[in-house]
Enzyme design. Structure first.
Site, PDB file in Angstrom:
ATOM      1  N   LYS A 175       0.888  -1.182   0.000  1.00 16.59           N
ATOM      2  CA  LYS A 175       0.000   0.000   0.000  1.00 16.59           C
ATOM      3  C   LYS A 175       0.920   1.224   0.000  1.00 16.59           C
ATOM      4  O   LYS A 175       1.431   1.637   1.036  1.00 16.59           O
ATOM      5  CB  LYS A 175      -0.871  -0.029   1.265  1.00 16.59           C
ATOM      6  CG  LYS A 175      -2.231   0.631   1.127  1.00 16.59           C
ATOM      7  CD  LYS A 175      -2.214   2.084   0.721  1.00 16.59           C
ATOM      8  CE  LYS A 175      -2.029   3.027   1.882  1.00 16.59           C
ATOM      9  NZ  LYS A 175      -1.867   4.440   1.435  1.00 16.59           N
ATOM     10  N   GLU A 250       8.777   1.161  11.366  1.00 17.15           N
ATOM     11  CA  GLU A 250       9.908   2.091  11.173  1.00 17.15           C
ATOM     12  C   GLU A 250       9.305   3.488  11.179  1.00 17.15           C
ATOM     13  O   GLU A 250       8.635   3.878  10.225  1.00 17.15           O
ATOM     14  CB  GLU A 250      10.621   1.810   9.844  1.00 17.15           C
ATOM     15  CG  GLU A 250      11.187   0.405   9.716  1.00 17.15           C
ATOM     16  CD  GLU A 250      12.313   0.107  10.698  1.00 17.15           C
ATOM     17  OE1 GLU A 250      12.899   1.066  11.249  1.00 17.15           O
ATOM     18  OE2 GLU A 250      12.598  -1.076  10.927  1.00 17.15           O
ATOM     19  N   CYS A 284      13.177  10.786   7.528  1.00 17.69           N
ATOM     20  CA  CYS A 284      13.026  10.350   8.920  1.00 17.69           C
ATOM     21  C   CYS A 284      14.293  10.654   9.706  1.00 17.69           C
ATOM     22  O   CYS A 284      14.258  10.880  10.906  1.00 17.69           O
ATOM     23  CB  CYS A 284      12.715   8.863   8.977  1.00 17.69           C
ATOM     24  SG  CYS A 284      13.929   7.844   8.122  1.00 17.69           S
ATOM     25  N   GLU A 371       7.733  15.821  15.571  1.00 15.18           N
ATOM     26  CA  GLU A 371       8.378  15.761  14.257  1.00 15.18           C
ATOM     27  C   GLU A 371       7.557  16.565  13.255  1.00 15.18           C
ATOM     28  O   GLU A 371       6.359  16.333  13.102  1.00 15.18           O
ATOM     29  CB  GLU A 371       8.464  14.302  13.795  1.00 15.18           C
ATOM     30  CG  GLU A 371       9.183  14.142  12.474  1.00 15.18           C
ATOM     31  CD  GLU A 371       9.041  12.750  11.887  1.00 15.18           C
ATOM     32  OE1 GLU A 371       7.966  12.138  12.058  1.00 15.18           O
ATOM     33  OE2 GLU A 371       9.996  12.282  11.256  1.00 15.18           O
TER      34      GLU A 371
HETATM   35  P1  NAD Z   1       1.825   8.552   7.598  1.00 14.34           P
HETATM   36  O1  NAD Z   1       1.910   7.779   8.863  1.00 14.34           O
HETATM   37  O2  NAD Z   1       0.822   9.631   7.489  1.00 14.34           O
HETATM   38  O3  NAD Z   1       1.510   7.572   6.364  1.00 14.34           O
HETATM   39  C1  NAD Z   1       2.356   6.498   6.042  1.00 14.34           C
HETATM   40  C2  NAD Z   1       1.546   5.452   5.296  1.00 14.34           C
HETATM   41  O4  NAD Z   1       0.560   4.936   6.168  1.00 14.34           O
HETATM   42  C3  NAD Z   1       0.795   5.975   4.078  1.00 14.34           C
HETATM   43  O5  NAD Z   1       0.823   5.005   3.056  1.00 14.34           O
HETATM   44  C4  NAD Z   1      -0.622   6.159   4.603  1.00 14.34           C
HETATM   45  O6  NAD Z   1      -1.597   6.062   3.602  1.00 14.34           O
HETATM   46  C5  NAD Z   1      -0.709   4.991   5.555  1.00 14.34           C
HETATM   47  N1  NAD Z   1      -1.716   5.122   6.607  1.00 14.34           N
HETATM   48  C6  NAD Z   1      -2.180   6.248   7.201  1.00 14.34           C
HETATM   49  N2  NAD Z   1      -3.131   5.933   8.120  1.00 14.34           N
HETATM   50  C7  NAD Z   1      -3.233   4.585   8.116  1.00 14.34           C
HETATM   51  C8  NAD Z   1      -4.023   3.655   8.843  1.00 14.34           C
HETATM   52  N3  NAD Z   1      -4.921   4.040   9.757  1.00 14.34           N
HETATM   53  N4  NAD Z   1      -3.865   2.338   8.595  1.00 14.34           N
HETATM   54  C9  NAD Z   1      -2.963   1.919   7.693  1.00 14.34           C
HETATM   55  N5  NAD Z   1      -2.190   2.749   6.952  1.00 14.34           N
HETATM   56  C10 NAD Z   1      -2.332   4.065   7.178  1.00 14.34           C
HETATM   57  O7  NAD Z   1       3.285   9.093   7.318  1.00 14.34           O
HETATM   58  P2  NAD Z   1       3.806   9.980   6.077  1.00 14.34           P
HETATM   59  O8  NAD Z   1       3.376  11.388   6.271  1.00 14.34           O
HETATM   60  O9  NAD Z   1       3.522   9.302   4.794  1.00 14.34           O
HETATM   61  O10 NAD Z   1       5.372   9.852   6.304  1.00 14.34           O
HETATM   62  C11 NAD Z   1       6.087  10.617   7.201  1.00 14.34           C
HETATM   63  C12 NAD Z   1       6.516   9.786   8.385  1.00 14.34           C
HETATM   64  O11 NAD Z   1       7.232   8.616   7.961  1.00 14.34           O
HETATM   65  C13 NAD Z   1       7.493  10.554   9.263  1.00 14.34           C
HETATM   66  O12 NAD Z   1       7.161  10.315  10.608  1.00 14.34           O
HETATM   67  C14 NAD Z   1       8.835   9.918   8.915  1.00 14.34           C
HETATM   68  O13 NAD Z   1       9.820  10.099   9.892  1.00 14.34           O
HETATM   69  C15 NAD Z   1       8.430   8.494   8.725  1.00 14.34           C
HETATM   70  N6  NAD Z   1       9.445   7.734   7.985  1.00 14.34           N
HETATM   71  C16 NAD Z   1      10.191   6.816   8.674  1.00 14.34           C
HETATM   72  C17 NAD Z   1      11.198   6.106   8.026  1.00 14.34           C
HETATM   73  C18 NAD Z   1      12.034   5.084   8.773  1.00 14.34           C
HETATM   74  O14 NAD Z   1      12.706   4.272   8.127  1.00 14.34           O
HETATM   75  N7  NAD Z   1      12.043   5.075  10.094  1.00 14.34           N
HETATM   76  C19 NAD Z   1      11.435   6.330   6.661  1.00 14.34           C
HETATM   77  C20 NAD Z   1      10.643   7.267   5.992  1.00 14.34           C
HETATM   78  C21 NAD Z   1       9.648   7.964   6.659  1.00 14.34           C
END
Ligand code: NAD
Length: 474
Positions: A175, A250, A284, A371
């Site tokens: 997804k 992650e 991240c 963040e």
């Molecule tokens: P997000 O949590 O809003 O969304 C991430 C994914 O989760 C998207 O595909 C979204 O559609 C999905 N999602 C959202 N709500 C959901 C739910 N209820 N059930 C299942 N899936 C759901 O995050 P974002 O804005 O896309 O990304 C930013 C975040 O990602 C930041 O916190 C960043 O630090 C983190 N990140 C972490 C890493 C790592 O390796 N630790 C790498 C990249 C990004």
């Protein structure tokens, strides 16, 4: 170029959502309409999980070497299609083409590394207290893996999960982020072009609360591997944990970079700017807390402002993200913080925000703790290493941390005492290379590491095998 319509890919077939609904996306660089993506829901997830379950059994019967060979072909095909893939990434994220090319290369490298693991895939042998018993481990696939990812580096995000998930013999349902659907679709189509059997890798597009949640809650998904925010991760952990699925998270970071009074300041400031502002701070591992020794604070501030003002800003992913980030900065200012540079929207199309440095932010202020995932860093000065470590560790997150110093003693003490999954000395806060495990502590993750051989532990289960070859001897 990005196709006008991004459908799902289920059982090897491009399909619209069962409901026929679509979502629109925009180009972050100028705000114009880019494409529409399938707005999937439970029915689409059900079909994708069923396809993955069926295909997984035959896929897992291939040797891990053969699976690795096919994944190598996929990595090489991605390398051949580098320009096309990078153009899609650049268009849907708004990042410069050169940066997108670097990300495509990183995804290729991950594929090549994981493919090679098919020829290692080591287990253990061990002893037993009973005589004539041989004990060793086998890695077995987990089953069906639900892979949910963020938008920020769309191709590496796909590669970090899909390559090891498939090497280990799982079926997968990916997804992608609704804000970067096209790169994932491109990758999955390419996988089928090089011969991946239909159903082994499925892509379900759509929003988190609709498509993502249906995948998390599906009773036939054995493993949920998620890269995204801590808030979403917490919800996923609760829901998938309730049915005792394996869950790898992650999550985010509020990463600190410390500049000591014995640092090479030119090198330090160069890394501060790259760590805080590259990819518009949407990493991240981004450095969003700058911690500088009092003795060099004035000099670092001066050099930093000069270099931050010279940064060519990239857009953030959406209008909503831009407004959220600016709102957080303005709220901190209303509580007494000072914006040293940036803090405003740039007068140009798209979602551009000036690289921002804020000083005078209390350690318990939201700007120090939440963040933002944007080009914003706080600047705090400290008396010495004890205070620096206290500031670094005063955070709900623990993903990466960096220190700039000429002292081996300070570097080693920091490596031991900074609460982070990755520590860097004299460079930026960054992610890992394909062969290095990456993952954080505290609210940055749940202890799993991705990339490296550590990723194999996420996507396989270890079985202990006990053999008594000749029972007549016992
Ligand atoms: P997000 O949590 O809003 O969304 C991430 C994914 O989760 C998207 O595909 C979204 O559609 C999905 N999602 C959202 N709500 C959901 C739910 N209820 N059930 C299942 N899936 C759901 O995050 P974002 O804005 O896309 O990304 C930013 C975040 O990602 C930041 O916190 C960043 O630090 C983190 N990140 C972490 C890493 C790592 O390796 N630790 C790498 C990249 C990004």
């Amino acid at each position: 170029m990005t196709p006008a319509e991004i459908p799902n890919l289920i059982d090897g077939e491009a399909r619209p959502a069962a409901s026929g609904a679509w979502l629109d996306t925009r180009r972050p660089a100028d705000g114009t309409a880019l494409c529409r993506l399938a707005r999937s829901a439970t029915a689409d997830v059900d079909a994708a999980v069923a396809a993955a379950r069926t295909a997984q059994r035959t896929w897992a019967e291939r040797t891990v070497v053969a699976r690795g060979d096919l994944l190598r072909e996929l990595a090489l095909a991605l390398r051949d299609r580098r320009e096309e893939a990078s153009a899609i990434v650049a268009e849907e994220t708004g990042k410069p083409l050169d940066l997108a090319r670097g990300e495509t290369d990183a995804a290729v490298e991950m594929g090549l590394f994981v493919a090679g693991e098919g020829r290692r895939y080591h287990g253990r042998t061990t002893t037993a207290s009973m005589p004539h018993r041989t004990v060793f481990t086998l890695r077995r696939p987990v089953g069906v893996a639900g892979l949910i990812i963020s938008f920020n580096t769309p191709l590496p995000n796909v590669a970090w999960k899909v390559f090891p998930a498939l090497l280990c013999g799982n079926g997968a349902v990916l997804k992608p982020s609704e804000e970067a659907p096209a790169s994932a679709f491109f990758f999955a189509e390419l996988a089928h072009e090089v011969g991946l059997p239909p159903g082994v890798l499925n892509v379900v597009q759509g929003t988190g609360p609709e498509a993502g949640a249906a995948l998390v809650e599906h009773p036939d998904v054995d493993l949920v591997s998620f890269t995204g925010s801590a808030a979403t991760g917490r919800w996923i952990n609760e829901r998938a944990g309730a049915r005792l699925a394996k869950v790898c998270l992650e999550l985010g970071g509020k990463n600190a970079l410390v500049v000591c009074d014995d640092a090479d300041l030119e090198n330090a400031v160069r890394w501060v700017v790259a760590s805080a502002f590259s990819n518009a701070g949407q990493r991240c591992a981004s450095a969003s807390r700058l911690v500088v020794f009092d003795a060099v604070a004035d000099e670092v501030r001066g050099r930093l402002l000069e270099e931050a003002r010279a940064v060519d800003p990239q857009p953030v992913i959406s209008e909503a993200a831009l407004e959220r980030i600016l709102g957080e900065v303005q709220r901190a200012v209303s509580r007494g913080a000072t914006v040293l540079c940036g803090g405003e929207r740039l007068d140009r199309p798209g979602y551009h925000l000036a690289p921002t440095i804020v000083e005078g932010v209390a350690l318990d202020d939201d700007l120090s703790r939440v963040e933002l995932f944007g080009p914003v860093a706080t600047l705090t000065s400290v008396a010495g290493l004890d205070e620096a470590l206290a500031v670094v560790n005063d955070s709900p997150y623990g993903l990466t941390a960096a220190i700039h110093t000429a002292s081996v003693h300070r570097a080693l003490r920091f490596a031991e005492q900074a609460e982070a999954g990755v520590v860097v000395v004299n460079a930026g806060t960054h992610g890992s290379e394909p062969h290095m495990g990456f993952g954080g502590v505290k609210q940055s993750g749940t202890g799993w590491k991705e990339a490296g051989v550590e990723a194999l532990d996420v996507y396989s289960d270890t079985r202990y095998v006990n053999i008594v070859a000749d029972p007549s001897l016992t």
